[in-house]
Design a protein around this motif. Structure first.
Motif, PDB file in Angstrom:
ATOM      1  N   ARG A   1      -3.966  -8.351  -7.717  1.00  0.00           N
ATOM      2  CA  ARG A   1      -5.282  -7.472  -8.223  1.00  0.00           C
ATOM      3  C   ARG A   1      -4.546  -5.997  -7.659  1.00  0.00           C
ATOM      4  O   ARG A   1      -3.489  -5.827  -6.648  1.00  0.00           O
ATOM      5  CB  ARG A   1      -6.658  -7.822  -7.206  1.00  0.00           C
ATOM      6  CG  ARG A   1      -6.012  -7.975  -6.118  1.00  0.00           C
ATOM      7  CD  ARG A   1      -7.659  -8.859  -5.679  1.00  0.00           C
ATOM      8  NE  ARG A   1      -7.849  -9.484  -4.069  1.00  0.00           N
ATOM      9  CZ  ARG A   1      -8.777 -10.767  -3.321  1.00  0.00           C
ATOM     10  NH1 ARG A   1      -8.736 -11.369  -4.615  1.00  0.00           N
ATOM     11  NH2 ARG A   1      -7.438 -10.794  -2.349  1.00  0.00           N
ATOM     12  N   TRP A   2      -5.188  -4.718  -7.518  1.00  0.00           N
ATOM     13  CA  TRP A   2      -4.617  -3.533  -7.082  1.00  0.00           C
ATOM     14  C   TRP A   2      -6.096  -2.677  -7.263  1.00  0.00           C
ATOM     15  O   TRP A   2      -6.874  -2.848  -8.176  1.00  0.00           O
ATOM     16  CB  TRP A   2      -4.068  -3.067  -7.998  1.00  0.00           C
ATOM     17  CG  TRP A   2      -4.041  -2.863  -9.196  1.00  0.00           C
ATOM     18  CD1 TRP A   2      -4.804  -3.151 -10.693  1.00  0.00           C
ATOM     19  CD2 TRP A   2      -3.993  -1.487  -9.968  1.00  0.00           C
ATOM     20  NE1 TRP A   2      -4.432  -2.289 -11.540  1.00  0.00           N
ATOM     21  CE2 TRP A   2      -4.409  -1.473 -11.787  1.00  0.00           C
ATOM     22  CE3 TRP A   2      -4.089   0.023  -8.880  1.00  0.00           C
ATOM     23  CZ2 TRP A   2      -4.624  -0.033 -11.694  1.00  0.00           C
ATOM     24  CZ3 TRP A   2      -4.625   1.039 -10.094  1.00  0.00           C
ATOM     25  CH2 TRP A   2      -5.070   0.982 -11.469  1.00  0.00           C
ATOM     26  N   GLY A   3      -5.506  -1.173  -6.883  1.00  0.00           N
ATOM     27  CA  GLY A   3      -7.242  -0.783  -6.694  1.00  0.00           C
ATOM     28  C   GLY A   3      -6.781   0.583  -6.308  1.00  0.00           C
ATOM     29  O   GLY A   3      -5.504   0.838  -5.664  1.00  0.00           O
ATOM     30  N   VAL A   4      -7.489   1.217  -5.596  1.00  0.00           N
ATOM     31  CA  VAL A   4      -7.037   2.905  -5.048  1.00  0.00           C
ATOM     32  C   VAL A   4      -8.696   2.817  -4.117  1.00  0.00           C
ATOM     33  O   VAL A   4      -9.325   2.471  -4.550  1.00  0.00           O
ATOM     34  CB  VAL A   4      -7.631   3.393  -5.565  1.00  0.00           C
ATOM     35  CG1 VAL A   4      -7.461   5.427  -5.135  1.00  0.00           C
ATOM     36  CG2 VAL A   4      -6.656   3.630  -7.709  1.00  0.00           C
TER      37      VAL A   4
ATOM     38  N   GLY B   1      -7.653  12.582  -6.932  1.00  0.00           N
ATOM     39  CA  GLY B   1      -7.628  11.888  -7.860  1.00  0.00           C
ATOM     40  C   GLY B   1      -7.919  11.104  -7.964  1.00  0.00           C
ATOM     41  O   GLY B   1      -7.110   9.930  -6.785  1.00  0.00           O
ATOM     42  N   ARG B   2      -7.578   9.563  -9.331  1.00  0.00           N
ATOM     43  CA  ARG B   2      -7.409   8.792  -9.033  1.00  0.00           C
ATOM     44  C   ARG B   2      -6.911   8.061 -10.069  1.00  0.00           C
ATOM     45  O   ARG B   2      -7.114   8.372 -10.815  1.00  0.00           O
ATOM     46  CB  ARG B   2      -8.480   8.153  -8.689  1.00  0.00           C
ATOM     47  CG  ARG B   2     -10.101   8.063  -7.744  1.00  0.00           C
ATOM     48  CD  ARG B   2     -11.222   7.435  -8.271  1.00  0.00           C
ATOM     49  NE  ARG B   2     -11.068   5.976  -7.668  1.00  0.00           N
ATOM     50  CZ  ARG B   2     -11.491   5.416  -6.844  1.00  0.00           C
ATOM     51  NH1 ARG B   2     -11.211   5.694  -6.014  1.00  0.00           N
ATOM     52  NH2 ARG B   2     -10.613   3.551  -6.745  1.00  0.00           N
TER      53      ARG B   2
ATOM     54  N   LYS C   1      -5.258   9.506  -0.936  1.00  0.00           N
ATOM     55  CA  LYS C   1      -5.580   7.865  -1.073  1.00  0.00           C
ATOM     56  C   LYS C   1      -4.600   6.890  -1.243  1.00  0.00           C
ATOM     57  O   LYS C   1      -3.360   7.547  -0.825  1.00  0.00           O
ATOM     58  CB  LYS C   1      -6.389   8.194  -2.501  1.00  0.00           C
ATOM     59  CG  LYS C   1      -4.823   8.617  -3.398  1.00  0.00           C
ATOM     60  CD  LYS C   1      -5.338   8.789  -4.899  1.00  0.00           C
ATOM     61  CE  LYS C   1      -4.010   8.973  -5.576  1.00  0.00           C
ATOM     62  NZ  LYS C   1      -3.869  10.641  -5.189  1.00  0.00           N
ATOM     63  N   THR C   2      -5.086   5.744  -1.094  1.00  0.00           N
ATOM     64  CA  THR C   2      -3.977   4.627  -0.520  1.00  0.00           C
ATOM     65  C   THR C   2      -4.344   3.912  -2.138  1.00  0.00           C
ATOM     66  O   THR C   2      -5.199   3.511  -2.833  1.00  0.00           O
ATOM     67  CB  THR C   2      -4.396   4.038   0.348  1.00  0.00           C
ATOM     68  OG1 THR C   2      -4.256   4.388   1.124  1.00  0.00           O
ATOM     69  CG2 THR C   2      -3.689   2.392   0.317  1.00  0.00           C
TER      70      THR C   2
ATOM     71  N   GLU D   1       0.873  -0.859   0.131  1.00  0.00           N
ATOM     72  CA  GLU D   1       0.084   0.227  -0.197  1.00  0.00           C
ATOM     73  C   GLU D   1       0.461   1.220  -0.172  1.00  0.00           C
ATOM     74  O   GLU D   1       1.966   1.685   0.421  1.00  0.00           O
ATOM     75  CB  GLU D   1      -1.611   0.305   1.012  1.00  0.00           C
ATOM     76  CG  GLU D   1      -1.773  -1.057   1.231  1.00  0.00           C
ATOM     77  CD  GLU D   1      -2.829  -1.180   2.802  1.00  0.00           C
ATOM     78  OE1 GLU D   1      -2.528   0.097   3.263  1.00  0.00           O
ATOM     79  OE2 GLU D   1      -4.028  -2.367   2.688  1.00  0.00           O
ATOM     80  N   VAL D   2       0.973   2.757  -1.083  1.00  0.00           N
ATOM     81  CA  VAL D   2       1.419   3.475  -0.709  1.00  0.00           C
ATOM     82  C   VAL D   2      -0.408   3.982  -0.805  1.00  0.00           C
ATOM     83  O   VAL D   2      -0.696   5.051  -1.771  1.00  0.00           O
ATOM     84  CB  VAL D   2       1.793   3.843  -2.178  1.00  0.00           C
ATOM     85  CG1 VAL D   2       2.778   5.201  -2.450  1.00  0.00           C
ATOM     86  CG2 VAL D   2       3.066   2.748  -2.631  1.00  0.00           C
ATOM     87  N   SER D   3       0.313   5.838   0.368  1.00  0.00           N
ATOM     88  CA  SER D   3      -0.959   6.582   0.172  1.00  0.00           C
ATOM     89  C   SER D   3       0.027   7.967   0.031  1.00  0.00           C
ATOM     90  O   SER D   3       0.689   8.306   0.621  1.00  0.00           O
ATOM     91  CB  SER D   3      -1.202   6.216   2.087  1.00  0.00           C
ATOM     92  OG  SER D   3      -1.896   4.949   2.170  1.00  0.00           O
ATOM     93  N   ASP D   4      -0.687   8.797  -0.387  1.00  0.00           N
ATOM     94  CA  ASP D   4      -0.078  10.175  -0.447  1.00  0.00           C
ATOM     95  C   ASP D   4      -1.366  10.681  -0.373  1.00  0.00           C
ATOM     96  O   ASP D   4      -2.436  10.167  -0.409  1.00  0.00           O
ATOM     97  CB  ASP D   4       0.119  10.507  -2.146  1.00  0.00           C
ATOM     98  CG  ASP D   4      -1.163  10.322  -2.867  1.00  0.00           C
ATOM     99  OD1 ASP D   4      -2.228  10.904  -3.128  1.00  0.00           O
ATOM    100  OD2 ASP D   4      -0.857   9.457  -3.707  1.00  0.00           O
TER     101      ASP D   4
END
Length: 217
Positions: free
Chosen positions: A113-116, A87-88, A125-126, A80-83
């Motif tokens: 799999r991946w997502g936001v 936006g997405r 978001k992460t 997981e990377v959060s900023d």
């Protein structure tokens, strides 16, 4: 104390944060005995996620958060990377003459799999990705025994690491009482009171020559 099933850290907004994230991931996944193929894929995915997060326009004092977790029951590795940006991110189809824009294509290709998702309790978001890691294992379970019960060939938890016990000997304290001195595979000997609790594992240690020495003095 067992190794954690997740590790979190924060990165400053500078170009050195990408190699730093890769180095930290390499160290964590090595401790978790992740296979080489999964380790290399995870480093690439994390690099792309961190790179994207660093490109987001946010105040300069906003750091990037990273979480690496092992989902043992599912055999998955989660990154997981959060900023703090809005936006997405979306997968792009860059033209043949474009040199960038393929980061999420790589993430999509390497991940199960991946997502936001929105950050819980914060702005921004992460972006997360999960990789299949069938060989990921839990930290072996230890049991607590009095030091006097430790035997050569066992593993003992000392200084936050597991060590093979090579030798065991006893010696009296000058003021009375019995000390147990454990010779380990690395580092100095461990000297503790005979009744002090230690965490041990009964792993089979191959090709290990161990001995037990009697009381001295």
């Amino acid at each position: 104390m067992a190794a954690p099933n997740e590790v979190t850290f924060r990165l400053t907004r500078c170009r050195l944060s990408v190699p730093r994230a890769r180095a930290l991931a390499h160290a964590v996944l090595g401790e978790w005995h992740v296979g080489q193929d999964v380790l290399e894929a995870a480093e690439l995915v994390l690099s792309e996620l961190v790179t994207n997060a660093l490109r987001v326009r946010v105040p300069s004092d906003r750091q990037v958060g990273v979480r690496i977790a092992r989902l043992l029951e599912d055999g998955l590795l989660r990154l997981e990377v959060s900023d703090a940006g809005s936006g997405r991110p979306e997968v792009r189809e860059p033209g043949d003459d474009e040199t960038g824009g393929r980061g999420l294509l790589l993430v999509e290709a390497l991940s199960h799999r991946w997502g936001v998702e929105e950050r819980a309790g914060g702005i921004g978001k992460t972006v997360w990705a999960e990789l299949k890691a069938p060989d990921i294992v839990a930290e072996p379970v230890g049991r607590e025994v009095a030091a006097v019960m430790v035997r050569p060939g066992q593993r003992v938890r000392a200084w936050d690491e597991w060590h093979v016990v090579r030798t065991v000997r006893t010696e009296p304290y000058p003021a009375g009482g019995l000390a147990i001195v454990l010779g380990l595979d690395e580092g100095p000997a461990l000297r503790v009171h005979a009744a002090e609790p230690l965490t041990v594992r009964d792993d089979v240690v191959p090709s290990t020559r161990v001995s037990e020495e009697g009381t001295t003095g």
